[in-house]
Design a protein around this motif. Structure first.
Motif, PDB file in Angstrom:
ATOM      1  N   LYS A  60       0.850  -1.190   0.000  1.00 28.93           N
ATOM      2  CA  LYS A  60       0.000   0.000   0.000  1.00 28.93           C
ATOM      3  C   LYS A  60       0.884   1.238   0.000  1.00 28.93           C
ATOM      4  O   LYS A  60       1.771   1.378   0.831  1.00 28.93           O
ATOM      5  CB  LYS A  60      -0.917   0.000   1.214  1.00 28.93           C
ATOM      6  CG  LYS A  60      -1.898   1.142   1.182  1.00 28.93           C
ATOM      7  CD  LYS A  60      -3.135   0.805   1.927  1.00 28.93           C
ATOM      8  CE  LYS A  60      -4.113   1.928   1.724  1.00 28.93           C
ATOM      9  NZ  LYS A  60      -5.437   1.599   2.117  1.00 28.93           N
ATOM     10  N   LYS A  61       0.641   2.119  -0.955  1.00 24.34           N
ATOM     11  CA  LYS A  61       1.440   3.338  -1.056  1.00 24.34           C
ATOM     12  C   LYS A  61       1.052   4.310   0.043  1.00 24.34           C
ATOM     13  O   LYS A  61      -0.115   4.460   0.372  1.00 24.34           O
ATOM     14  CB  LYS A  61       1.228   3.987  -2.427  1.00 24.34           C
ATOM     15  CG  LYS A  61       1.745   3.151  -3.558  1.00 24.34           C
ATOM     16  CD  LYS A  61       1.528   3.852  -4.882  1.00 24.34           C
ATOM     17  CE  LYS A  61       2.060   3.002  -6.016  1.00 24.34           C
ATOM     18  NZ  LYS A  61       1.872   3.635  -7.300  1.00 24.34           N
ATOM     19  N   GLY A 104      -3.171  12.536  -2.154  1.00 23.53           N
ATOM     20  CA  GLY A 104      -2.544  11.759  -3.209  1.00 23.53           C
ATOM     21  C   GLY A 104      -1.103  12.082  -3.543  1.00 23.53           C
ATOM     22  O   GLY A 104      -0.581  11.586  -4.539  1.00 23.53           O
ATOM     23  N   ARG A 117     -11.682   9.822  -6.350  1.00 21.56           N
ATOM     24  CA  ARG A 117     -10.666   9.345  -7.285  1.00 21.56           C
ATOM     25  C   ARG A 117      -9.528   8.627  -6.561  1.00 21.56           C
ATOM     26  O   ARG A 117      -8.982   7.648  -7.076  1.00 21.56           O
ATOM     27  CB  ARG A 117     -10.177  10.500  -8.135  1.00 21.56           C
ATOM     28  CG  ARG A 117     -11.299  10.905  -9.108  1.00 21.56           C
ATOM     29  CD  ARG A 117     -11.208  12.234  -9.751  1.00 21.56           C
ATOM     30  NE  ARG A 117      -9.938  12.665 -10.240  1.00 21.56           N
ATOM     31  CZ  ARG A 117      -9.652  13.940 -10.466  1.00 21.56           C
ATOM     32  NH1 ARG A 117     -10.555  14.883 -10.259  1.00 21.56           N
ATOM     33  NH2 ARG A 117      -8.479  14.295 -10.930  1.00 21.56           N
ATOM     34  N   LEU A 118      -9.164   9.089  -5.363  1.00 19.72           N
ATOM     35  CA  LEU A 118      -8.136   8.400  -4.590  1.00 19.72           C
ATOM     36  C   LEU A 118      -8.584   6.993  -4.203  1.00 19.72           C
ATOM     37  O   LEU A 118      -7.801   6.045  -4.245  1.00 19.72           O
ATOM     38  CB  LEU A 118      -7.767   9.201  -3.334  1.00 19.72           C
ATOM     39  CG  LEU A 118      -6.978  10.478  -3.573  1.00 19.72           C
ATOM     40  CD1 LEU A 118      -6.888  11.305  -2.294  1.00 19.72           C
ATOM     41  CD2 LEU A 118      -5.587  10.164  -4.107  1.00 19.72           C
ATOM     42  N   LYS A 119      -9.857   6.843  -3.837  1.00 22.57           N
ATOM     43  CA  LYS A 119     -10.393   5.522  -3.494  1.00 22.57           C
ATOM     44  C   LYS A 119     -10.288   4.579  -4.687  1.00 22.57           C
ATOM     45  O   LYS A 119      -9.931   3.407  -4.519  1.00 22.57           O
ATOM     46  CB  LYS A 119     -11.851   5.635  -3.038  1.00 22.57           C
ATOM     47  CG  LYS A 119     -12.013   6.241  -1.669  1.00 22.57           C
ATOM     48  CD  LYS A 119     -13.487   6.403  -1.339  1.00 22.57           C
ATOM     49  CE  LYS A 119     -13.683   7.225  -0.086  1.00 22.57           C
ATOM     50  NZ  LYS A 119     -15.115   7.510   0.168  1.00 22.57           N
ATOM     51  N   LYS A 120     -10.590   5.072  -5.880  1.00 20.77           N
ATOM     52  CA  LYS A 120     -10.488   4.237  -7.085  1.00 20.77           C
ATOM     53  C   LYS A 120      -9.056   3.788  -7.329  1.00 20.77           C
ATOM     54  O   LYS A 120      -8.824   2.713  -7.866  1.00 20.77           O
ATOM     55  CB  LYS A 120     -11.009   4.998  -8.312  1.00 20.77           C
ATOM     56  CG  LYS A 120     -12.507   5.158  -8.329  1.00 20.77           C
ATOM     57  CD  LYS A 120     -12.959   5.946  -9.540  1.00 20.77           C
ATOM     58  CE  LYS A 120     -14.447   6.210  -9.469  1.00 20.77           C
ATOM     59  NZ  LYS A 120     -14.898   7.097 -10.551  1.00 20.77           N
ATOM     60  N   GLU A 121      -8.091   4.622  -6.946  1.00 16.53           N
ATOM     61  CA  GLU A 121      -6.670   4.283  -7.101  1.00 16.53           C
ATOM     62  C   GLU A 121      -6.127   3.522  -5.892  1.00 16.53           C
ATOM     63  O   GLU A 121      -4.934   3.238  -5.822  1.00 16.53           O
ATOM     64  CB  GLU A 121      -5.843   5.566  -7.300  1.00 16.53           C
ATOM     65  CG  GLU A 121      -6.144   6.304  -8.582  1.00 16.53           C
ATOM     66  CD  GLU A 121      -5.761   5.507  -9.814  1.00 16.53           C
ATOM     67  OE1 GLU A 121      -4.689   4.859  -9.808  1.00 16.53           O
ATOM     68  OE2 GLU A 121      -6.538   5.524 -10.784  1.00 16.53           O
ATOM     69  N   GLN A 122      -7.012   3.223  -4.940  1.00 17.81           N
ATOM     70  CA  GLN A 122      -6.656   2.511  -3.711  1.00 17.81           C
ATOM     71  C   GLN A 122      -5.565   3.236  -2.924  1.00 17.81           C
ATOM     72  O   GLN A 122      -4.628   2.628  -2.394  1.00 17.81           O
ATOM     73  CB  GLN A 122      -6.264   1.067  -4.016  1.00 17.81           C
ATOM     74  CG  GLN A 122      -7.395   0.292  -4.629  1.00 17.81           C
ATOM     75  CD  GLN A 122      -7.032  -1.142  -4.939  1.00 17.81           C
ATOM     76  OE1 GLN A 122      -5.870  -1.514  -5.034  1.00 17.81           O
ATOM     77  NE2 GLN A 122      -8.057  -1.969  -5.086  1.00 17.81           N
ATOM     78  N   LEU A 123      -5.709   4.551  -2.869  1.00 17.03           N
ATOM     79  CA  LEU A 123      -4.815   5.392  -2.076  1.00 17.03           C
ATOM     80  C   LEU A 123      -5.590   5.944  -0.882  1.00 17.03           C
ATOM     81  O   LEU A 123      -6.817   6.095  -0.945  1.00 17.03           O
ATOM     82  CB  LEU A 123      -4.267   6.543  -2.922  1.00 17.03           C
ATOM     83  CG  LEU A 123      -3.261   6.160  -3.998  1.00 17.03           C
ATOM     84  CD1 LEU A 123      -2.974   7.344  -4.908  1.00 17.03           C
ATOM     85  CD2 LEU A 123      -1.964   5.661  -3.364  1.00 17.03           C
ATOM     86  N   GLN A 163      -1.386  16.278  -4.737  1.00 13.68           N
ATOM     87  CA  GLN A 163      -0.792  15.716  -5.946  1.00 13.68           C
ATOM     88  C   GLN A 163      -0.940  16.722  -7.088  1.00 13.68           C
ATOM     89  O   GLN A 163      -1.920  17.445  -7.171  1.00 13.68           O
ATOM     90  CB  GLN A 163      -1.510  14.385  -6.253  1.00 13.68           C
ATOM     91  CG  GLN A 163      -0.939  13.602  -7.374  1.00 13.68           C
ATOM     92  CD  GLN A 163      -1.660  13.847  -8.691  1.00 13.68           C
ATOM     93  OE1 GLN A 163      -2.615  14.592  -8.790  1.00 13.68           O
ATOM     94  NE2 GLN A 163      -1.145  13.225  -9.723  1.00 13.68           N
TER      95      GLN A 163
END
Length: 191
Positions: A4-5, A11, A82-88, A101
């Motif tokens: 996990k980043k 972001g 959008r962060l949730k979609k990128e799993q951040l 970001q």
């Protein structure tokens, strides 16, 4: 085990890119929120504040805290989806400094430019119009505006056009521009 980043703020991944925007939110309601574009992240020991380098960190916009409070929820919701979609990890606005970001930062500054000199009563229209733009349109508008009038005190030309386009051009909720993906899905459904 999945890796996990660790993102900072909204972001921002300093190990992947140093380019980011930094939002400085003051404690005092009478002070202004300042958004900087930055090209270097400083790992500061024991101090959370990033030193501002006035030779390389570029102040993009300054907003009253009252105006910032009117847009911060819309920004948080848009970016966190959008962060949730990128799993951040999701971000939140708080007093102090929040890194953003670089692409989110461009979108955020575009909305801030639209409202910086506007009457607070038109901010809801600016938010609706901003949300009605595709992500790529926001990036393009930022890039064009930034090239001509990208500093905190450059409030002419493209900056004025952005203000008028987003605050004096009301759109209805159902007029939101569809993405290419949504259009393809609609075509398949209509078959």
């Amino acid at each position: 085990m999945s890796y996990k980043k660790e993102a900072l703020g909204f972001g921002f991944l300093p190990n992947e890119s140093q380019h980011h925007f930094l939002v400085k939110i003051p404690r005092n309601m009478n002070d202004h929120v300042i958004i900087y574009e930055r090209f270097q992240w400083h790992n500061v020991e024991g101090n959370e504040d990033q030193p501002i380098d006035f030779m390389s960190d570029i102040p993009k916009v300054e907003l009253s805290k009252h105006k910032w409070k009117q847009i911060e929820d819309a920004l948080r919701i848009e970016f966190n989806e959008r962060l949730k979609k990128e799993q951040l990890p999701v971000g939140k606005w708080k007093i102090g400094e929040i890194p953003v970001q670089r692409l989110f930062g461009k979108e955020m500054v575009l909305l801030a430019w639209a409202i910086e000199d506007s009457d607070p009563s038109v901010i809801p229209s600016a938010i609706k119009n901003w949300l009605g733009l595709s992500i790529e349109e926001r990036w393009w508008l930022f890039t064009m505006t930034n090239a001509a009038t990208g500093y905190v005190s450059d409030k002419r030309g493209w900056r004025k056009a952005i203000r008028y386009a987003l605050t004096e051009n009301p759109i209805e909720e159902n007029d939101r521009q569809m993405s290419l993906f949504d259009m393809a899905i609609d075509r398949e459904i209509d078959k």
